[in-house]
Scaffold this motif. Sequence first.
Motif, PDB file in Angstrom:
ATOM      1  N   ALA A  98       0.833  -1.197   0.000  1.00 50.14           N
ATOM      2  CA  ALA A  98       0.000   0.000   0.000  1.00 50.14           C
ATOM      3  C   ALA A  98       0.865   1.243   0.000  1.00 50.14           C
ATOM      4  O   ALA A  98       1.970   1.255   0.518  1.00 50.14           O
ATOM      5  CB  ALA A  98      -0.912  -0.004   1.224  1.00 50.14           C
ATOM      6  N   SER A  99       0.323   2.294  -0.559  1.00 53.54           N
ATOM      7  CA  SER A  99       1.000   3.575  -0.549  1.00 53.54           C
ATOM      8  C   SER A  99       0.659   4.307   0.732  1.00 53.54           C
ATOM      9  O   SER A  99      -0.389   4.122   1.314  1.00 53.54           O
ATOM     10  CB  SER A  99       0.568   4.402  -1.764  1.00 53.54           C
ATOM     11  OG  SER A  99       1.151   5.680  -1.740  1.00 53.54           O
TER      12      SER A  99
ATOM     13  N   THR B  60       6.306   7.168  -4.107  1.00 50.92           N
ATOM     14  CA  THR B  60       5.633   6.729  -5.332  1.00 50.92           C
ATOM     15  C   THR B  60       4.239   6.188  -5.034  1.00 50.92           C
ATOM     16  O   THR B  60       4.011   5.546  -4.008  1.00 50.92           O
ATOM     17  CB  THR B  60       6.480   5.640  -6.026  1.00 50.92           C
ATOM     18  OG1 THR B  60       7.743   6.196  -6.385  1.00 50.92           O
ATOM     19  CG2 THR B  60       5.782   5.123  -7.280  1.00 50.92           C
ATOM     20  N   ALA B  61       3.317   6.446  -5.964  1.00 54.13           N
ATOM     21  CA  ALA B  61       1.974   5.856  -5.896  1.00 54.13           C
ATOM     22  C   ALA B  61       1.542   5.482  -7.308  1.00 54.13           C
ATOM     23  O   ALA B  61       1.799   6.217  -8.267  1.00 54.13           O
ATOM     24  CB  ALA B  61       0.978   6.825  -5.280  1.00 54.13           C
ATOM     25  N   VAL B  62       0.875   4.344  -7.426  1.00 53.26           N
ATOM     26  CA  VAL B  62       0.289   3.904  -8.690  1.00 53.26           C
ATOM     27  C   VAL B  62      -1.216   4.091  -8.604  1.00 53.26           C
ATOM     28  O   VAL B  62      -1.848   3.639  -7.643  1.00 53.26           O
ATOM     29  CB  VAL B  62       0.618   2.431  -8.991  1.00 53.26           C
ATOM     30  CG1 VAL B  62      -0.047   2.004 -10.303  1.00 53.26           C
ATOM     31  CG2 VAL B  62       2.128   2.207  -9.059  1.00 53.26           C
ATOM     32  N   VAL B  63      -1.773   4.771  -9.602  1.00 52.69           N
ATOM     33  CA  VAL B  63      -3.219   4.954  -9.690  1.00 52.69           C
ATOM     34  C   VAL B  63      -3.722   4.116 -10.859  1.00 52.69           C
ATOM     35  O   VAL B  63      -3.407   4.401 -12.018  1.00 52.69           O
ATOM     36  CB  VAL B  63      -3.578   6.440  -9.891  1.00 52.69           C
ATOM     37  CG1 VAL B  63      -5.080   6.601 -10.108  1.00 52.69           C
ATOM     38  CG2 VAL B  63      -3.113   7.271  -8.698  1.00 52.69           C
TER      39      VAL B  63
ATOM     40  N   SER C  76      -2.154   2.848  -4.937  1.00 52.84           N
ATOM     41  CA  SER C  76      -2.856   3.647  -3.930  1.00 52.84           C
ATOM     42  C   SER C  76      -4.352   3.762  -4.171  1.00 52.84           C
ATOM     43  O   SER C  76      -5.135   3.736  -3.220  1.00 52.84           O
ATOM     44  CB  SER C  76      -2.252   5.051  -3.848  1.00 52.84           C
ATOM     45  OG  SER C  76      -2.487   5.774  -5.049  1.00 52.84           O
ATOM     46  N   HIS C  77      -4.785   3.938  -5.438  1.00 55.52           N
ATOM     47  CA  HIS C  77      -6.195   4.190  -5.720  1.00 55.52           C
ATOM     48  C   HIS C  77      -6.620   3.489  -7.008  1.00 55.52           C
ATOM     49  O   HIS C  77      -5.791   3.223  -7.889  1.00 55.52           O
ATOM     50  CB  HIS C  77      -6.468   5.687  -5.882  1.00 55.52           C
ATOM     51  CG  HIS C  77      -6.203   6.496  -4.647  1.00 55.52           C
ATOM     52  ND1 HIS C  77      -4.945   6.925  -4.300  1.00 55.52           N
ATOM     53  CD2 HIS C  77      -7.048   6.953  -3.687  1.00 55.52           C
ATOM     54  CE1 HIS C  77      -5.008   7.610  -3.170  1.00 55.52           C
ATOM     55  NE2 HIS C  77      -6.281   7.642  -2.781  1.00 55.52           N
ATOM     56  N   LEU C  78      -7.915   3.268  -7.089  1.00 54.78           N
ATOM     57  CA  LEU C  78      -8.537   2.784  -8.313  1.00 54.78           C
ATOM     58  C   LEU C  78      -9.498   3.863  -8.805  1.00 54.78           C
ATOM     59  O   LEU C  78     -10.431   4.233  -8.096  1.00 54.78           O
ATOM     60  CB  LEU C  78      -9.301   1.484  -8.055  1.00 54.78           C
ATOM     61  CG  LEU C  78     -10.087   0.927  -9.253  1.00 54.78           C
ATOM     62  CD1 LEU C  78      -9.135   0.392 -10.318  1.00 54.78           C
ATOM     63  CD2 LEU C  78     -11.060  -0.158  -8.811  1.00 54.78           C
ATOM     64  N   VAL C  79      -9.255   4.371 -10.003  1.00 56.17           N
ATOM     65  CA  VAL C  79     -10.162   5.336 -10.612  1.00 56.17           C
ATOM     66  C   VAL C  79     -11.061   4.596 -11.595  1.00 56.17           C
ATOM     67  O   VAL C  79     -10.568   3.945 -12.524  1.00 56.17           O
ATOM     68  CB  VAL C  79      -9.394   6.448 -11.354  1.00 56.17           C
ATOM     69  CG1 VAL C  79     -10.372   7.380 -12.083  1.00 56.17           C
ATOM     70  CG2 VAL C  79      -8.547   7.250 -10.379  1.00 56.17           C
ATOM     71  N   VAL C  80     -12.361   4.666 -11.360  1.00 52.51           N
ATOM     72  CA  VAL C  80     -13.331   4.077 -12.285  1.00 52.51           C
ATOM     73  C   VAL C  80     -13.920   5.222 -13.098  1.00 52.51           C
ATOM     74  O   VAL C  80     -14.648   6.062 -12.568  1.00 52.51           O
ATOM     75  CB  VAL C  80     -14.430   3.298 -11.535  1.00 52.51           C
ATOM     76  CG1 VAL C  80     -15.327   2.573 -12.544  1.00 52.51           C
ATOM     77  CG2 VAL C  80     -13.803   2.292 -10.570  1.00 52.51           C
TER      78      VAL C  80
ATOM     79  N   LEU D 129      -8.929  -1.530  -2.698  1.00 50.07           N
ATOM     80  CA  LEU D 129      -8.413  -0.191  -2.976  1.00 50.07           C
ATOM     81  C   LEU D 129      -9.522   0.838  -2.809  1.00 50.07           C
ATOM     82  O   LEU D 129     -10.678   0.577  -3.141  1.00 50.07           O
ATOM     83  CB  LEU D 129      -7.892  -0.107  -4.420  1.00 50.07           C
ATOM     84  CG  LEU D 129      -6.626  -0.871  -4.776  1.00 50.07           C
ATOM     85  CD1 LEU D 129      -6.400  -0.807  -6.286  1.00 50.07           C
ATOM     86  CD2 LEU D 129      -5.426  -0.299  -4.036  1.00 50.07           C
ATOM     87  N   PRO D 130      -9.190   2.026  -2.329  1.00 45.47           N
ATOM     88  CA  PRO D 130     -10.179   3.100  -2.324  1.00 45.47           C
ATOM     89  C   PRO D 130     -10.521   3.491  -3.761  1.00 45.47           C
ATOM     90  O   PRO D 130      -9.625   3.618  -4.606  1.00 45.47           O
ATOM     91  CB  PRO D 130      -9.479   4.243  -1.587  1.00 45.47           C
ATOM     92  CG  PRO D 130      -8.037   3.928  -1.654  1.00 45.47           C
ATOM     93  CD  PRO D 130      -7.915   2.444  -1.724  1.00 45.47           C
TER      94      PRO D 130
END
Length: 325
Positions: free
Chosen positions: A2-3, A189-192, A221-225, A285-286
């Motif tokens: 996790a980030s 670092t964060a992966v979206v 870090s996150h999932l963008v839908v 993931l959020p």
Amino acid sequence: MASSPDLFGKRLILVLGKGGVGRTTIAAALAQRLAARGRDTLLYQANAKETLSRLFDGRPVNEHITRIGSHLFAVNTNPNAALHEYALMVLRFETLYRVVFENKVARALLRAIPGLDDYSIMGKLWYHTTETESDGTPRWDTVVFDAPATGHALNMLRIPTSILATVPRGPLTRDAEKVRALLSDPERTAVVLTTLAEDLPCNEAIEAHAVLTEELEMPVSHLVVNRLYPDRFMRNTSAARLLEGVDPAALSPRVAAMFASAGTIQKRRALNDKYLLRLRERLALPELHVPFLFTSAFGSDELARVGAVLEEQLAALPVGRFALR
């Protein structure tokens, strides 16, 4: 892996996803919101289709760093330009670069090295996260990488590890260690992950998450839908009940068209919800939800709307769930 919480405090944000899911839109929107906070931000692309001029109402972006807004810059590099910059970092002098890299034998050898093009792009990306001004302060507070489509991006991210496993120790492995350390560091670092709530993009996001976290040990870090249809016509709402039992033949053409459009939106949202459920079952993931913007031309106004939606949802995430500080 996790980030750590503050997405907008990262040095590097990688935006990954299947082709056609809106990676560039999400990367550009995040970069724009970072810049609006006064953070000097570089939106980094590699061999990308030129769309930033339309999104930012500016001139086309190429391999040279271009200002596209206040505190916001962009570059769309390519392997030749990236290799040139990387070689100059190692060799220091332009004349020496030409002697080593611009003779026929050297060019033939370089073309035979697997993954060199992608590694040069990763090396340039890493360099920009460490680049400093004359007074020693970082040139960029954040670099946002609008990564290639998932398969290409994952192969690109594997290269530093492959170099460390196969190449004798030297300048190349030294730099690969630095790139690998950056990619796996949740503080920097964060992966979206970006997807649509549809079958193929959803499956690819789930598979990509497994590779990123289990094989590459990178901080997602996150999932963008993206492009979610509105839920105003869903079951048990007054609008949904209005649609039930309507005979289109009894309606005027205009009203029938409106009912048909509403029915389509209802079905698309039901499909979205099916895949949202699958994503929640498979990915811890959020989620950030971006609505479908019904517009004939997507430009700077629409990009600003997407950025505002992302920032609002990030701010609303509970503390400890990767909230935006």
